[in-house]
Write an enzyme that holds these catalytic residues in place. Structure first.
Site, PDB file in Angstrom:
ATOM      1  N   ASP A   1     -14.124  -7.804  -6.905  1.00 37.64           N
ATOM      2  CA  ASP A   1     -13.481  -6.506  -6.796  1.00 37.64           C
ATOM      3  C   ASP A   1     -13.388  -5.874  -8.186  1.00 37.64           C
ATOM      4  OD1 ASP A   1     -12.265  -4.393  -5.574  1.00 37.64           O
ATOM      5  OD2 ASP A   1     -10.317  -5.358  -5.311  1.00 37.64           O
TER       6      ASP A   1
ATOM      7  N   THR B   1     -14.418   1.426  -7.668  1.00 37.98           N
ATOM      8  CA  THR B   1     -13.961   2.801  -7.457  1.00 37.98           C
ATOM      9  C   THR B   1     -14.604   3.742  -8.467  1.00 37.98           C
ATOM     10  OG1 THR B   1     -12.036   2.349  -8.868  1.00 37.98           O
ATOM     11  CG2 THR B   1     -11.744   2.081  -6.504  1.00 37.98           C
TER      12      THR B   1
ATOM     13  N   LYS C   1     -13.649  -1.257   1.328  1.00 39.37           N
ATOM     14  CA  LYS C   1     -14.646  -2.048   0.601  1.00 39.37           C
ATOM     15  C   LYS C   1     -14.370  -3.546   0.777  1.00 39.37           C
ATOM     16  CE  LYS C   1     -13.741   0.211  -3.248  1.00 39.37           C
ATOM     17  NZ  LYS C   1     -12.906   1.300  -2.687  1.00 39.37           N
ATOM     18  N   THR C   2     -13.116  -3.940   0.582  1.00 38.53           N
ATOM     19  CA  THR C   2     -12.761  -5.353   0.748  1.00 38.53           C
ATOM     20  C   THR C   2     -12.878  -5.764   2.209  1.00 38.53           C
ATOM     21  OG1 THR C   2     -11.260  -5.221  -1.148  1.00 38.53           O
ATOM     22  CG2 THR C   2     -10.968  -7.080   0.347  1.00 38.53           C
TER      23      THR C   2
ATOM     24  N   ARG D   1      -5.706   2.581   4.135  1.00 36.19           N
ATOM     25  CA  ARG D   1      -4.625   1.866   3.437  1.00 36.19           C
ATOM     26  C   ARG D   1      -3.331   2.676   3.478  1.00 36.19           C
ATOM     27  NH1 ARG D   1      -6.224   0.286  -2.285  1.00 36.19           N
ATOM     28  NH2 ARG D   1      -7.240  -1.447  -1.192  1.00 36.19           N
TER      29      ARG D   1
END
Length: 346
Positions: A113, A162, A68-69, A221
């Protein structure tokens, strides 16, 4: 006694964030995976350039660590504009938004975020900013109060969450694009591992890329974290090259097994099976036995166990599946004749 808080494979530390930032792609064409999402974003970027208009507001939702980031930081590079970044928990009152909104440039991006954790009063404050590119500031109190309307530069708000269900309906409806990110395939993760190893000047074999990808829970990640561990393990115990046998050895030392389960995942299943006979039992009882907070269990441990079908949530509590019993090499119990209510045999 204090409850243990675990930062598992899905929970980023500050080091994880710095490492991810260094390895992130810079342009949409460099993004691996999420092909449909990247394709739609490329269409929006091309339209923005041709129409000379800012991108519409975008909401990314999905589990942690899926990019997402990354998408949020790629878009300003595509549009040759600037980005400001903050998070929902950092915005406790409307005044906290003012520095970000008043410093916006024409066509720039504001990224929030964990936007689902933004207080409702801040949400309502930015509604006119998102719709009409203005904000209303109240000066004074009581009968002497007056409202000043301030015009803003046209900008794009990008939110990441999330927990999309925790966003209010009015907030969700103000995003022109809503994109859900899903888990990656082993092939996509292996490609990411190979590319990032090159960025780190670390030789890595194709077999090692696949081994790391296989244990990465479908999450870039986690793959970056395991690559980092394999890299330092290889530097300490070998010549710095990550071969398949060395990757296997490094991940075994880290206690991440072939299914991507770490020691806390296996401990959860051991408690559920050995102490509670496979369930059903409540998450509070499991947390008390493990001395881990229920929030940690539900947010960091259970999602992967549920996704990989080691665990089910029934109305009566958590239950281990036959797959979990097989993993721990335990016999799966047959239902008792007097057992009532739903079971895995229903």
């Amino acid at each position: 006694m204090a409850r243990e808080k675990i930062i598992g494979p899905g929970g980023p530390s500050d080091d994880d964030r710095k490492r991810d930032a260094a390895l992130r792609p810079k342009l949409l064409r460099e993004v691996i995976g999420q092909k449909k999402v990247a394709e739609r974003l490329q269409i929006a970027v091309d339209a923005s350039r041709k129409l000379k208009e800012p991108l519409g507001h975008i909401l990314f939702d999905g589990p942690p660590g899926l990019g997402k980031t990354t998408f949020a930081t790629v878009l300003p590079n595509e549009l040759s504009t600037t980005i400001q970044m903050t998070s929902g928990p950092a915005l406790s009152k409307p005044a906290d938004m003012l520095p970000f909104l008043t410093n916006l440039e024409e066509g720039s991006i504001l990224f929030i975020d964990e936007i689902h954790r933004m207080p409702r009063v801040v949400e309502e404050f930015i509604y006119p900013a998102m719709e009409d590119f203005r904000i209303d500031i109240v000066l004074g109190e009581g009968v002497n109060a007056r409202t000043i309307s301030m015009t803003l530069k046209r900008f794009t708000l990008i939110g990441a969450t999330t927990r999309g269900g925790m966003l209010s309906g009015p907030m969700r409806d103000r995003f022109k694009m809503r994109e859900h990110l899903d888990y990656y395939t082993i092939g996509e993760l292996a490609q990411i591992v190979g590319i990032n190893a090159k960025k780190l000047n670390t030789p890595v074999s194709d077999g090692a890329c696949n081994e790391i990808a296989r244990r990465s829970r479908g999450t870039p990640r986690v793959a970056n974290s395991l690559l980092h561990w394999a890299r330092i393990y290889s530097a300490a115990r070998s010549d710095g090259t990550i071969s398949e046998p060395l990757a296997h050895e490094a991940l075994d030392v880290k206690e991440v097994d072939a299914d991507g389960l770490d020691k806390n995942d296996r401990r959860y299943l051991e408690v559920l099976i050995d102490v509670f006979s496979g369930g059903p039992t409540g998450v509070e009882a499991i947390g008390a036995t493990m001395n881990i907070s229920t929030d940690t269990l539900t947010d960091e441990i259970e999602p992967y166990l549920l996704r990989e079908q080691f665990l089910v949530r029934s109305p009566r509590g958590r239950m281990a599946t036959p797959k979990a019993f097989a993993l721990l090499q335990k016999p799966f119990p047959k239902p008792r004749p007097d057992e009532k209510g739903p079971s895995l045999f229903d």
